[in-house]
Design an enzyme around this catalytic site. Structure first.
Site, short mmCIF file in Angstrom:
data_model
loop_
_atom_site.label_atom_id
_atom_site.label_comp_id
_atom_site.label_asym_id
_atom_site.label_seq_id
_atom_site.Cartn_x
_atom_site.Cartn_y
_atom_site.Cartn_z
N SER A 130 29.95 60.47 10.62
CA SER A 130 31.41 60.84 11.04
C SER A 130 31.77 62.26 10.26
O SER A 130 31.24 62.97 10.53
CB SER A 130 32.48 59.79 10.76
OG SER A 130 33.58 59.87 11.64
N ASP A 284 29.09 55.14 20.73
CA ASP A 284 30.01 55.74 20.32
C ASP A 284 31.12 56.60 21.18
O ASP A 284 30.40 57.46 21.96
CB ASP A 284 29.41 56.77 19.53
CG ASP A 284 30.30 57.38 18.18
OD1 ASP A 284 31.41 57.27 18.31
OD2 ASP A 284 29.91 57.78 17.13
N HIS A 313 31.15 53.41 17.22
CA HIS A 313 31.05 54.44 16.28
C HIS A 313 30.90 53.73 14.72
O HIS A 313 30.25 54.16 13.94
CB HIS A 313 32.73 55.05 15.95
CG HIS A 313 32.53 56.18 15.16
ND1 HIS A 313 31.81 57.38 15.16
CD2 HIS A 313 33.27 56.53 13.97
CE1 HIS A 313 32.23 58.15 13.96
NE2 HIS A 313 32.90 57.40 13.22
#
Length: 337
Positions: A130, A284, A313
């Site tokens: 991320s 995601d 995610h």
């Protein structure tokens, strides 16, 4: 380890994009032992609203980042409450007055930690998920002679327009609460934090996750039970100004803004010399595989490996056992190259 179990690297007067903060601090944790020749260090920066403990699912004996072999350094993102943040910086740089921080600012501070404190000149791997992936890309662009390999997990080289819309939704959820008081709240803006958690829950997991009622399989009786008793408590004690500081950093992430590239993200990607693997999650909603396919197409030595599954995610955080095993294996292959 606990979140309070960490080390501090004193940065002194540190120039962030939005201004200089005296006595800035970079919090970090280490795992394993640094080799005598300092050749076994892996850098693993943290993600949005996370700390070093959220990286530990990939660290340890028998895991991809095997601490019997590697020395793993996990620096904490500015704004996460451990490194210098709105919540822990004295006036006049506290709360909403904390300066804007870029991904490059984070990487610059980490470079000082790596070189000044540890004396490391080469990194076999820089890895991040991320917002950690954004830092990984920045490392590969800013310090190509140091980074041998890089792994981007559920992240990207720059924040897309669609991602920025999502981030603005989070920002407005917090600041619309009257209790936010322009960042000078005497008590946490609890309504805003609850709204923030609910918005995040809709994006962090895929439509398929909810359609297949996976929340029931992990122990929650109903959808509302899942949102109320898992998601809301995660952010109930978070500092709103810290969250907003990290949102700003995320929203403005772009390796094309690195000095010398004049905003050209493609040129910055082409300048990366590290052996790279991009590991986007199949579903995601933040960083879809198409984004990383585009980035890999502009890099010299990069491989795209899409992580299967329906956890969206959160695939990149070890929540899904199958996804975690898939990522672990991909990292082993990268380290063997």
């Amino acid at each position: 380890m606990s979140v309070t179990d960490h080390k501090i690297f004193e940065l002194g007067d540190f120039a962030f994009a939005g201004g200089t903060v005296p006595n800035a601090r970079l919090a970090y944790q280490t795992y394993g032992e640094l080799a005598d020749d300092k050749s076994n260090a892996i850098l693993f920066p943290t993600w949005f609203a996370g700390t070093h403990i959220h990286n530990e699912w990939l660290i340890g004996p028998g895991k991809a980042l095997d601490t019997t072999r590697y020395f793993v350094i996990a620096p904490n993102l500015f704004g996460n409450g451990l490194s210098s943040s709105p919540s822990n910086t004295p006036a006049p740089y506290d709360r909403a007055r904390f300066p804007n921080v870029t991904i490059l600012d984070n990487v610059t501070a980490q470079h000082r930690l790596i070189t000044e404190h540890f004396g490391i000149t080469r990194l076999p791997l820089v890895i991040g998920a991320s917002m950690g992936a954004a830092q990984t890309y920045q490392w590969a662009v800013s310090y190509p002679d140091m980074v041998e390999r890089m792994a981007s997990i559920t992240g990207s080289s720059h924040t897309s327009p669609h991602n920025k819309v999502f981030l603005d939704g989070l920002r407005y959820a917090l600041t619309a609460d009257a209790a936010f008081a322009d960042g000078d709240y005497p008590e946490p803006p609890r309504i805003g934090l609850r709204a923030f958690a609910r918005v995040l829950a809709g994006w962090a997991l895929s439509q398929a996750f909810y359609w297949e009622r996976v929340y029931e399989k992990v122990g929650f009786a109903t959808l509302d039970d899942f949102l109320t008793n898992l998601w809301e408590p995660i952010f109930a004690t978070a500092d709103a100004n810290d969250l907003l500081a990290q949102i700003w950093t995320w929203k403005h992430a772009d390796i094309g803004l690195t000095p010398g590239f004049d905003g050209d993200t493609e040129a910055a990607l082409a300048a990366i010399t590290a052996k790279a693997v991009a590991l986007p999650a199949l579903k995601d909603l933040y960083f879809p595989p198409e984004d990383e396919a585009w980035a890999v197409g502009h890099m010299r030595d990069a491989k795209l490996i899409v992580v299967p599954g329906i956890w969206g995610h959160l695939t990149g955080g070890g929540s899904d056992p199958e996804g975690a095993a898939f990522i672990d294996n991909a990292l082993r292959e990268l380290l063997a190259r």
